[in-house]
Structures are given as C-alpha cells and as structure tokens.
Design a protein around this motif. Structure first.
Motif, PDB file in Angstrom:
ATOM      1  N   LEU A   1      -3.906 -22.945  17.389  1.00 28.67           N
ATOM      2  CA  LEU A   1      -3.707 -22.470  16.326  1.00 28.67           C
ATOM      3  C   LEU A   1      -4.017 -21.027  16.338  1.00 28.67           C
ATOM      4  CD1 LEU A   1      -3.231 -21.911  13.101  1.00 28.67           C
ATOM      5  CD2 LEU A   1      -5.667 -22.678  12.845  1.00 28.67           C
ATOM      6  N   VAL A   2      -3.068 -20.019  16.091  1.00 29.15           N
ATOM      7  CA  VAL A   2      -3.289 -18.576  16.184  1.00 29.15           C
ATOM      8  C   VAL A   2      -3.220 -17.947  14.781  1.00 29.15           C
ATOM      9  CG1 VAL A   2      -2.695 -16.350  17.475  1.00 29.15           C
ATOM     10  CG2 VAL A   2      -2.684 -18.534  18.529  1.00 29.15           C
ATOM     11  N   LEU A   3      -4.088 -17.446  14.421  1.00 27.64           N
ATOM     12  CA  LEU A   3      -4.158 -16.871  12.817  1.00 27.64           C
ATOM     13  C   LEU A   3      -4.325 -15.306  13.149  1.00 27.64           C
ATOM     14  CD1 LEU A   3      -4.318 -17.540   9.998  1.00 27.64           C
ATOM     15  CD2 LEU A   3      -6.834 -18.127  10.298  1.00 27.64           C
ATOM     16  N   PHE A   4      -3.178 -14.784  12.143  1.00 31.52           N
ATOM     17  CA  PHE A   4      -3.446 -13.177  12.131  1.00 31.52           C
ATOM     18  C   PHE A   4      -3.822 -12.972  10.850  1.00 31.52           C
ATOM     19  CE2 PHE A   4      -0.556 -13.877  15.548  1.00 31.52           C
ATOM     20  CZ  PHE A   4      -0.942 -12.960  16.534  1.00 31.52           C
ATOM     21  N   ASN A   5      -4.921 -12.247  10.515  1.00 32.60           N
ATOM     22  CA  ASN A   5      -5.323 -11.861   9.294  1.00 32.60           C
ATOM     23  C   ASN A   5      -5.055 -10.178   9.011  1.00 32.60           C
ATOM     24  OD1 ASN A   5      -6.584 -11.421   6.972  1.00 32.60           O
ATOM     25  ND2 ASN A   5      -8.408 -12.204   7.416  1.00 32.60           N
ATOM     26  N   THR A   6      -4.084 -10.235   8.251  1.00 32.58           N
ATOM     27  CA  THR A   6      -3.515  -8.548   8.552  1.00 32.58           C
ATOM     28  C   THR A   6      -4.126  -7.824   7.240  1.00 32.58           C
ATOM     29  OG1 THR A   6      -1.847  -9.190   7.276  1.00 32.58           O
ATOM     30  CG2 THR A   6      -1.536  -9.520   9.503  1.00 32.58           C
ATOM     31  N   CYS A   7      -3.550  -6.452   7.347  1.00 32.83           N
ATOM     32  CA  CYS A   7      -4.044  -5.542   6.412  1.00 32.83           C
ATOM     33  C   CYS A   7      -2.771  -4.669   6.019  1.00 32.83           C
ATOM     34  CB  CYS A   7      -5.116  -4.475   7.149  1.00 32.83           C
ATOM     35  SG  CYS A   7      -5.723  -2.983   6.282  1.00 32.83           S
ATOM     36  N   SER A   8      -2.940  -4.104   4.930  1.00 34.08           N
ATOM     37  CA  SER A   8      -1.568  -3.213   4.518  1.00 34.08           C
ATOM     38  C   SER A   8      -1.886  -1.931   4.053  1.00 34.08           C
ATOM     39  CB  SER A   8      -0.723  -4.109   3.561  1.00 34.08           C
ATOM     40  OG  SER A   8       0.570  -3.988   3.690  1.00 34.08           O
TER      41      SER A   8
ATOM     42  N   GLY B   1      -1.528 -14.374   7.728  1.00 37.22           N
ATOM     43  CA  GLY B   1      -2.170 -14.399   6.255  1.00 37.22           C
ATOM     44  C   GLY B   1      -2.713 -13.006   6.055  1.00 37.22           C
ATOM     45  N   GLY B   2      -3.154 -12.676   4.634  1.00 36.64           N
ATOM     46  CA  GLY B   2      -3.905 -11.374   4.506  1.00 36.64           C
ATOM     47  C   GLY B   2      -2.942 -10.507   3.750  1.00 36.64           C
ATOM     48  N   CYS B   3      -3.296  -9.223   3.567  1.00 39.47           N
ATOM     49  CA  CYS B   3      -2.470  -8.426   2.657  1.00 39.47           C
ATOM     50  C   CYS B   3      -1.093  -8.219   2.936  1.00 39.47           C
ATOM     51  CB  CYS B   3      -3.125  -6.989   2.464  1.00 39.47           C
ATOM     52  SG  CYS B   3      -4.722  -7.375   1.652  1.00 39.47           S
ATOM     53  N   MET B   4      -0.727  -7.742   4.423  1.00 38.18           N
ATOM     54  CA  MET B   4       0.458  -7.490   4.988  1.00 38.18           C
ATOM     55  C   MET B   4       1.544  -8.957   4.811  1.00 38.18           C
ATOM     56  SD  MET B   4       1.954  -6.596   8.474  1.00 38.18           S
ATOM     57  CE  MET B   4       2.284  -8.331   9.179  1.00 38.18           C
ATOM     58  N   ALA B   5       0.963 -10.242   5.027  1.00 36.69           N
ATOM     59  CA  ALA B   5       1.690 -11.341   4.670  1.00 36.69           C
ATOM     60  C   ALA B   5       2.168 -11.466   3.106  1.00 36.69           C
ATOM     61  CB  ALA B   5       0.908 -12.532   5.212  1.00 36.69           C
ATOM     62  N   GLN B   6       1.060 -11.241   2.413  1.00 36.55           N
ATOM     63  CA  GLN B   6       1.288 -11.222   0.920  1.00 36.55           C
ATOM     64  C   GLN B   6       2.381 -10.200   0.563  1.00 36.55           C
ATOM     65  OE1 GLN B   6      -0.651 -13.270  -1.391  1.00 36.55           O
ATOM     66  NE2 GLN B   6       1.155 -12.758  -2.397  1.00 36.55           N
ATOM     67  N   SER B   7       2.441  -9.013   0.970  1.00 36.35           N
ATOM     68  CA  SER B   7       3.164  -8.050   0.604  1.00 36.35           C
ATOM     69  C   SER B   7       4.710  -8.307   1.304  1.00 36.35           C
ATOM     70  CB  SER B   7       2.675  -6.664   0.890  1.00 36.35           C
ATOM     71  OG  SER B   7       3.555  -5.742   1.641  1.00 36.35           O
ATOM     72  N   MET B   8       4.632  -8.830   2.484  1.00 37.78           N
ATOM     73  CA  MET B   8       6.160  -8.803   2.967  1.00 37.78           C
ATOM     74  C   MET B   8       6.740 -10.273   2.901  1.00 37.78           C
ATOM     75  SD  MET B   8       5.730  -7.155   6.989  1.00 37.78           S
ATOM     76  CE  MET B   8       7.491  -7.371   7.283  1.00 37.78           C
ATOM     77  N   GLY B   9       5.970 -11.425   2.713  1.00 37.99           N
ATOM     78  CA  GLY B   9       6.247 -12.751   2.396  1.00 37.99           C
ATOM     79  C   GLY B   9       7.508 -13.093   3.536  1.00 37.99           C
ATOM     80  N   GLY B  10       8.379 -13.663   2.547  1.00 35.82           N
ATOM     81  CA  GLY B  10       9.893 -14.152   3.130  1.00 35.82           C
ATOM     82  C   GLY B  10      10.413 -12.895   4.521  1.00 35.82           C
TER      83      GLY B  10
ATOM     84  N   THR C   1      -2.571   4.648  -7.945  1.00 32.90           N
ATOM     85  CA  THR C   1      -1.111   4.844  -7.943  1.00 32.90           C
ATOM     86  C   THR C   1      -0.805   4.735  -6.299  1.00 32.90           C
ATOM     87  OG1 THR C   1      -1.351   7.101  -8.049  1.00 32.90           O
ATOM     88  CG2 THR C   1      -0.673   6.064  -9.909  1.00 32.90           C
ATOM     89  N   PHE C   2      -1.760   4.847  -5.488  1.00 34.61           N
ATOM     90  CA  PHE C   2      -1.422   4.933  -4.099  1.00 34.61           C
ATOM     91  C   PHE C   2      -1.763   3.578  -3.390  1.00 34.61           C
ATOM     92  CE2 PHE C   2      -5.687   6.305  -4.876  1.00 34.61           C
ATOM     93  CZ  PHE C   2      -6.553   5.423  -4.034  1.00 34.61           C
ATOM     94  N   CYS C   3      -2.270   2.643  -4.166  1.00 30.61           N
ATOM     95  CA  CYS C   3      -2.848   1.517  -3.456  1.00 30.61           C
ATOM     96  C   CYS C   3      -2.206   0.099  -3.830  1.00 30.61           C
ATOM     97  CB  CYS C   3      -4.354   1.380  -3.965  1.00 30.61           C
ATOM     98  SG  CYS C   3      -5.415  -0.032  -3.419  1.00 30.61           S
ATOM     99  N   LEU C   4      -2.247  -0.667  -2.571  1.00 38.23           N
ATOM    100  CA  LEU C   4      -1.267  -1.784  -2.555  1.00 38.23           C
ATOM    101  C   LEU C   4      -2.418  -2.913  -3.059  1.00 38.23           C
ATOM    102  CD1 LEU C   4       1.399  -2.530  -1.867  1.00 38.23           C
ATOM    103  CD2 LEU C   4       0.794  -2.830   0.506  1.00 38.23           C
ATOM    104  N   VAL C   5      -3.719  -2.883  -3.032  1.00 34.30           N
ATOM    105  CA  VAL C   5      -4.504  -3.956  -3.552  1.00 34.30           C
ATOM    106  C   VAL C   5      -4.149  -4.939  -4.693  1.00 34.30           C
ATOM    107  CG1 VAL C   5      -6.857  -4.551  -3.994  1.00 34.30           C
ATOM    108  CG2 VAL C   5      -6.373  -3.382  -2.001  1.00 34.30           C
TER     109      VAL C   5
END
Ligand code: SF4
Length: 448
Positions: free
Chosen positions: A43-50, A81-90, A165-169
């Motif tokens: 299992l390789v898990l990437f916990n990403t940031c955006s 998983g994490g923020c980049m996964a949330q934002s890019m999704g499919g 206005t600059f933040c994706l969180v």
C-alpha cells in the motif's frame, strides 16, 4: 507475510499528523509493516498538498515515478489523499490511471475500509465527499504504548470558514469543524503517559476552535485543560488568525506556564488595500494593536509570520508597506512566498492584475534579505544566556552534539560532555546563527 505500507507526505503539519496517525493505525490495528522503499510496499499512500502550484507538481512527479512498479506488481494499492487529491478528484485518476484510490480530506477515518474495498473488488475508487460537522470524523486515536518523539502534534480543528481570496483550504478541507475536547484530552493524556513532553495543537484556524457550534469549550479553556495534563511541560498551537486573537487568549498565554512564548501569526501583507483584497478581515493597525498587547503581556514572545509578495495588483508602495511592517514588528522568523494562483479561488480570476513573476521574485528576495538580518539580530540576543532546551536526540550535524528546542521554538545544537541528556536541560548559548543556536549543557544545579 505481513503487508507493507509506505507513506509520502507533502505540505503542512496537519498532513504530517494525518500520515503519522494513519501509519500507526495500519501498523497497530491491521498488522502492516513499514517499508522504506515505495516500490516494495503493498500500500503506497501519497498525502498531498495544494498550497502552491509547486506542491502539486512535486506530488504529481512522485506519483508518476511509481507507474512502472505498479505495472510490475498490479496487486499493489496506490492511494492519493490530501488537499491536491480533494481539489483534482477525477482529473487525477485520468492523469494517473494506475492510481487505485483518490480520497479527500474528509475520508481519512474511512481509509482502511476503502483500501480493503480496492483490494477485494479490484476496482478504482474516487471518494471526495465533504461532511458537515455533524458527521465529520477525526482520525481515531487508539490507546498505544508505541514509542513517540518528545514533541507531538494533536489536531483540534479542521477546515476554515475565512475564505481568504488566495487560499484553497476552505475548498480542500471544507468548513471549520472542532474536535470534541474529550477526544483531544484523551489523546494528550495517552501521549504524556508515553513520554511526550511537548504538545502542538493543530488547526487551520486553531484559535477559532469551538466557534463552529454551541456546547463546545472555548480555545482558552482548551489550552488550560491541555496544559494541566500531567507530564505536559510545553504547549504550542498553530496556526492562529489575527482576527481571532483576543485579550482573553493572550492573558491565558501569559498566565499558563505550559504555554510557550511563541506565536505564529500570519500577516501576509502590510498594505491595508491588499489585506482587504485578500479578505483577511483585519487592518495593519488591528495587527499592530494585537502585537503591542502580546508583547506587553509576554515580553519574551518569539513572533513568526507568513508573508505573500506579488499578490494581484500589488504595487511597489504596497510592497514597501509590507517591508516596513516586517521591520516594525521585527519578526523572529517569517515564511515568505510569491503569490501562486490556485484554481477555484477568487484571486486566481484576477489575471489582468497579476504581477510579473520577475517583479514578485525580486520582492521576495528583498523581504527575505531583511528577514535574515532581523533573525540574526534576534538570535544574537541569546548569546551568553542560559535557556531551557527540550532534548530531541543526536544532532544531524556536528559530531557528538545533541539537538533540541527552546521554548521560543529555536533549534539548539549543544555539547553535553560524556552525559546523554534527555528531557528538559539548561544550555548556555555560545554561538548564534539566524535559525540555530549552539551551546553547552550545564551541570544540574548550575546558577548562571
Ligand atoms: S485563514 Fe488561513 S486557512 Fe483559512 S482561508 Fe485564510 S489563509 Fe486559508
């Protein structure tokens, strides 16, 4: 043979916390073993940031490097998983078809179940739903006797309602959710029983803790209860929003001995016009008032900040106001970056007003130059003094040296004769660099 897990983490302390607790969960509850080599893991898990475009690119290139291994070992589960996964999704699944599972920031507590589903049904999954506070589940903390470092993060809050206005969180982590205090305190008690001496409370907007629903205790009250846990010698919290600082919180910081004399308080810009466009919800004068109150109540306060240069429409005068503010507040340290447009944020739409990259870079260089001067001067004030250091272990550099942190969060590398120091020790400072101090461990009972 036990299954093996490998996790790669990008970005903030919250991501580090989630990766650490997930590793412990898979190891302790599901019998996985740690693999230092991603290609050899099951299992390789990437916990990403955006937070910036660079962070996305870094994670995407690491994920890409796993493609060949996944072709050779199709049974391996690759999860992002994490923020980049949330934002890019499919879109992420389209770009990297060898990724089995893309999961969002609200799915951490469901991860074992999702991995099992991928493994059993051999299907690709996309799980990025947001839950409201009623059904949001923080990562479970299990009673454990596993070894811990002397300092540990503990999440108390997730998400943000501020919509700078600059933040994706707010888009990647969702709205503010505070963790129930009983869960937080149970985790801290368990950590303290296992030798943890310093606890860092985490939240995107940590000092807004307890505001998202009625019936929760306030942040100052949480600090009091956490600081009272037996064995906790030091308490810190990140990241605070200037608009959520108030006299009650500052009084508590000054009066509670466990709370360290350190505050990270992002300023972002010294120009009121830019602060308004950023939707920071405070002016420079408000920030000035808060810093004055803080320094009156906590004279030894170590103040750090975040700065963004080259925001859309930032003029040379706006930038000079930031430069002046950094000089005025004499931050001990600052984390400064060039503006990076993030998809879905308001500021990303202001393309016509983007500052040329070379201008932004030149401003970044000027602000960093000033900050280095300030940091060197501030660190120099420690020369000859004796400070309390929480020992973290052997120093990475300098043979025979040990390393630890002051209450103000500065790293100290020090010699200790033939003794192996641990816990809290007194160190006399003999050398000061901008971010690191050097010194010697004093004998117990020494009065300097
Ligand atoms: S307060 Fe912080 S986390 Fe929230 S939107 Fe602003 S920069 Fe992002």
């Amino acid at each position: 043979m036990p299954l093996k897990i490998h996790i790669e983490t990008y970005g903030c302390a919250m991501n580090e916390y989630e990766s650490d607790r997930t590793r412990r969960l898979f190891q302790e509850q599901y019998g996985y073993e740690w693999s230092g080599v991603p290609e050899e893991a099951d299992l390789v898990l990437f916990n990403t940031c955006s937070v910036r475009d660079k962070a996305d690119q870094k994670a995407l290139s690491s994920i890409g490097r796993l493609r060949a291994a996944k072709i050779m070992r199709p049974g391996m589960v690759v999860a992002v998983g994490g923020c980049m996964a949330q934002s890019m999704g499919g879109e992420l699944q389209k770009r990297a078809p060898y990724v089995d599972l893309v999961f969002g920031t609200h799915q951490w507590s469901r991860l074992p179940e999702l991995v099992e589903q991928v493994r059993e049904k051999r299907e690709r999954l996309l799980e990025t739903d947001f839950y409201g506070w009623k059904s949001y589940r923080f990562l479970p903390y299990r009673e454990s006797t596993d070894s811990h470092p002397v300092s540990e993060f503990v999440t108390v809050q997730n998400g943000c309602d501020k919509f700078c206005t600059f933040c994706l969180v707010p888009f990647t982590r969702g709205r503010e959710v505070s963790r129930p205090p009983e869960e937080i305190l149970e985790e801290i008690r368990n950590l303290a029983r296992n030798g943890v001496k310093e606890v860092v409370l985490l939240g995107q907007n940590v000092n807004a803790y307890g505001r998202d629903r009625s019936g929760l205790i306030s942040f100052p009250e949480l600090l009091d209860r956490a600081g009272a846990v037996e064995g906790v010698a030091r308490l810190r919290f990140i990241t605070s929003h200037p608009a959520e600082m108030n006299p009650e919180l500052i009084d508590r910081m000054a009066d509670n001995e466990a709370i360290c004399e350190h505050l990270h308080l992002p300023l972002q810009s010294g120009s009121d016009r830019i602060l308004t466009r950023m939707n920071r919800q405070h002016t420079l004068e408000d920030y000035r008032g808060t810093v004055k109150f803080l320094r009156n109540r906590i004279p030894a306060l170590h103040l750090t900040t975040d700065i963004i240069v080259g925001s859309p429409s930032e003029t040379e005068d706006d930038f000079k106001a930031t430069l002046d503010a950094v000089g005025e507040f004499e931050f001990n340290d600052s984390f400064s970056f060039c503006f990076s447009p993030r998809p879905r944020t308001k500021a990303a739409e202001w393309k016509d007003e983007f500052v040329p990259p070379e201008t932004a870079l030149e401003r970044l260089f000027r602000i960093q130059e000033l900050q280095t001067e300030l940091a060197v001067r501030r660190a120099g004030s420690y020369l000859g003094s004796t400070v309390e250091v929480l020992v973290e272990g052997a120093a990475k550099r300098g043979e025979g040296l040990f390393t630890g942190r002051t209450r103000s969060n500065l790293t100290v590398n020090f010699s200790s004769g033939s003794r192996k120091p641990e816990g809290l020790v007194q160190v006399r400072i003999t050398e000061a660099m901008s971010h690191t101090l050097r010194g010697e461990h004093l004998e117990v009972g020494y009065v300097g």
